[in-house]
Design a protein around this motif. Structure first.
Motif, PDB file in Angstrom:
ATOM      1  N   THR A 250       3.143  74.753 113.425  1.00 59.45           N
ATOM      2  CA  THR A 250       3.524  75.218 112.091  1.00 59.45           C
ATOM      3  C   THR A 250       2.589  74.620 111.049  1.00 59.45           C
TER       4      THR A 250
ATOM      5  N   SER B 278       2.018  74.230 107.042  1.00 60.88           N
ATOM      6  CA  SER B 278       2.799  74.302 105.801  1.00 60.88           C
ATOM      7  C   SER B 278       1.925  73.894 104.618  1.00 60.88           C
TER       8      SER B 278
ATOM      9  N   GLU C 177      10.110  66.502 105.785  1.00 60.00           N
ATOM     10  CA  GLU C 177      10.578  67.104 107.030  1.00 60.00           C
ATOM     11  C   GLU C 177      11.900  67.841 106.833  1.00 60.00           C
TER      12      GLU C 177
ATOM     13  N   LEU D 201      11.172  71.435 106.008  1.00 61.30           N
ATOM     14  CA  LEU D 201      10.304  72.231 106.875  1.00 61.30           C
ATOM     15  C   LEU D 201      11.065  73.279 107.661  1.00 61.30           C
TER      16      LEU D 201
ATOM     17  N   SER E  29      13.415  74.478 111.124  1.00 58.12           N
ATOM     18  CA  SER E  29      13.152  74.409 112.557  1.00 58.12           C
ATOM     19  C   SER E  29      13.440  75.753 113.180  1.00 58.12           C
TER      20      SER E  29
ATOM     21  N   ASN F 184       3.700  69.841 113.472  1.00 52.56           N
ATOM     22  CA  ASN F 184       3.673  70.147 112.043  1.00 52.56           C
ATOM     23  C   ASN F 184       2.346  69.704 111.432  1.00 52.56           C
TER      24      ASN F 184
ATOM     25  N   LEU G 213       0.676  69.674 107.640  1.00 47.14           N
ATOM     26  CA  LEU G 213       1.011  69.856 106.234  1.00 47.14           C
ATOM     27  C   LEU G 213      -0.233  69.664 105.371  1.00 47.14           C
TER      28      LEU G 213
ATOM     29  N   GLY H  35       2.926  65.323 114.000  1.00 44.85           N
ATOM     30  CA  GLY H  35       1.951  66.208 113.386  1.00 44.85           C
ATOM     31  C   GLY H  35       1.031  65.442 112.461  1.00 44.85           C
TER      32      GLY H  35
END
Length: 562
Positions: free
Chosen positions: A236, A238, A314, A317, A319, A329, A331, A363
């Motif tokens: 992911t 972000s 978090e 974020l 899930s 993750n 970011l 991440g």
């Protein structure tokens, strides 16, 4: 009197008949209908797997270029040698490394490839001539006078499964082939430690099974940074925009992921399946207030405070509830105009060049400063196009670490070629596949052994046919994975190890094994005593009375005889 005797005899016969029906029919029927079903499990094979004996086999080919061997030495090649190394990890785990090394001279086409201007061109030409199988290595021994390598470089490691090894000065003094190989062996072992499986990597992959000694702390730290082996991963990306009033951010995440990330994931498809998604979060703030540094005219994030940055972010974020795969993750944080520029500093109070950090098994976060867009005549919100090449370069490096691709510095005298557009060399993929295969086998054996011990200790747990089928499938896949590792078939070993871990975890977490679906002995007594006691007490009393009357009659007959 006769009537009373008949009634008494009838009562005795009725009591005996009821007792006979209960004992002969009722008890077996109750026992059979309440019996816990337990399908057959390959217990003996599971016990054999508990004593894990792994052999890792790799094929190594050493090719002598023109000018590296004398005519007398050349007469004794081709030659094949086998070397084995035994490592006892603990009482239940042992490793054996087996290298089958084949020595030969270069062909005419290989000589032409080795005459290319650069080592990178030679590596590509050699790859075109013949592609080495997965898990194998080819080492080309080139003359000391070769211009392929700089003077201070003795080994060049390419993007494929090929290495170039320059002849050392002491090798020229070797008169026989045996002496040459004796001088060459330490250099070949050094190349193998870099390009193939190493003791540190394999022991780190056994972390679920083996308790490490203090000397292995570095390999433990590397293994704890990377995610555990899994059939799939969710990635992911972000974009965090804490102040949309300051800037309007534009990022081509789809095109960037396709250009920079997808080639790596495609190459790693034998290891796991990957899915990518992205999101933009507005008004997402860091959990730490940065400190302004007057000497640098910038806001700073200390290394000690980085751990507190993740938790508040978090929570926003989200899930993917539809998937049980681990989530990686990444970011990208763009600070607002009032906290720009923002830099991350390390333990030595120095700026981190990438302005990013990563958290083990979670991440990474990168801070992207846009203060240069805030001119005196800027109109808010400022339109900003993010440089995705810069961002993806950082995220790609973090992704490699989190997926377990080791990036340890090469030994002195080694030159490692860049990974290219895929972000992963062929030999790096092989090292990862070795580690993942061993990790999967270790995890699956631990899971299946624990399940067998649990089912053996608690006899009331129901073992359905589907559980037995999954256990048998896991055991078979484990045996095949171990056999393929021993044969040096890395791709098949990894595939069978993945099947083993899936089957073992499916059996271990089967809903029918939950503690609410079986009754312990104390609960059984609490249920059956109120049911059987009222029925059994009259029958037992009648049987006792009949027995006492029979003994009384026997005594009276004995008295009359006397």
């Amino acid at each position: 009197m006769a009537t009373a005797e008949v009634e008494r005899r009838r009562g005795q016969l009725a009591a005996l008949s009821i007792a006979a029906v209960v004992i002969i029919v009722g008890v077996p029927l109750w026992w059979k209908t309440t019996e816990t079903y337990r399908a057959w499990l390959p217990v003996s094979q599971i016990r054999e797997l508990a004593k894990l004996q792994l052999q890792l086999s790799a094929d190594v080919e050493v090719v002598f270029a023109r000018g590296t061997v004398t005519p007398e030495q050349q007469k004794k090649v081709p030659l094949t040698q086998t070397q084995e190394e035994d490592h006892a990890i603990d009482d239940d785990t042992a490793l054996k490394y087996r290298y089958e090394t084949k020595y030969r001279t270069a062909t005419i086409m290989e000589e032409d490839a080795l005459n290319k201007p650069t080592a990178a061109e030679a590596d590509l030409s050699l790859h075109v001539l013949s592609e080495s199988p997965c898990g194998s290595l080819v080492i080309y021994v080139i003359p000391e006078s070769s211009s392929l390598l700089p003077e201070d470089v003795k080994v060049y490691i390419g993007q494929r499964r090929t290495a170039l090894l320059r002849v050392a000065p002491q090798m020229r003094t070797a008169k026989t082939l045996e002496q040459l190989l004796h001088h060459l062996q330490p250099h070949i072992k050094q190349v193998l430690r870099v390009m193939s499986f190493s003791y540190a990597d394999i022991t780190a992959a056994l972390s679920d099974r083996v308790r490490f000694h203090p000397g292995n702390k570095e390999s433990i730290a590397d293994s704890m940074r990377a995610f555990k082996s899994s059939p799939g991963y969710e990635i992911t990306f972000s974009l965090l925009n804490p102040d949309p009033k300051s800037h309007r951010l534009h990022w081509d995440i789809e095109g960037a992921a396709q250009t920079y990330i997808q080639p790596l994931l495609t190459k790693m498809s034998p290891v796991a399946n990957f899915s990518i998604d992205s999101q933009t979060l507005h008004y997402a703030m860091l959990g730490v207030n940065p400190r302004f540094d007057n000497t640098r005219s910038a806001y700073m994030l200390n290394a000690d405070s980085l751990a507190h940055v993740i938790n508040p972010v978090e929570a926003r974020l989200g899930s993917n509830a539809a998937s049980s795969n681990p989530v990686l993750n990444f970011l990208l944080y763009v600070p607002d105009a009032y906290h720009s520029p923002l830099y991350i500093q390390d333990q030595n109070k120095q700026k981190v060049p990438s302005n990013a950090f990563h958290s083990p098994r979670w991440g990474g976060i990168m801070v992207y400063n846009v203060d240069s867009y805030y001119g005196p005549e800027a109109e808010f919100p400022v339109d900003i196009n993010i440089n995705m090449a810069k961002v993806m370069g950082v995220f790609l490096a973090q992704l490699r670490l989190l997926l377990g691709v080791q990036s340890s510095p090469p030994p002195p005298g080694f030159l490692v070629a860049p990974c290219g557009r895929t972000g992963l060399a062929d030999w790096e993929l092989d090292r990862l596949m070795w580690s993942r295969s061993v990790e999967n086998i270790a995890t699956a054996t631990t899971t299946i052994t624990s399940l067998a011990q649990l089912l053996d200790q608690i006899g009331n747990i129901v073992i359905n046919d589907n559980i037995a089928e999954q256990v048998s499938s896991a055991v078979t896949s484990l045996q095949l994975a171990v056999a393929e590792l021993e044969a040096g078939n890395l791709k098949f070993a990894l595939q069978f190890s993945k099947e083993a871990i899936l089957a073992s975890e499916k059996a271990f977490f089967d809903p029918s094994l939950l503690h609410l679906l079986y009754f312990p002995d104390d609960q059984k007594f609490a249920i059956y005593i109120p049911l059987f006691l009222p029925m059994c007490v009259p029958i037992l009393l009648s049987l006792i009375k009949i027995a006492s009357e029979a003994r009384q009659k026997r005594r009276e007959k004995q008295v009359k005889k006397d």
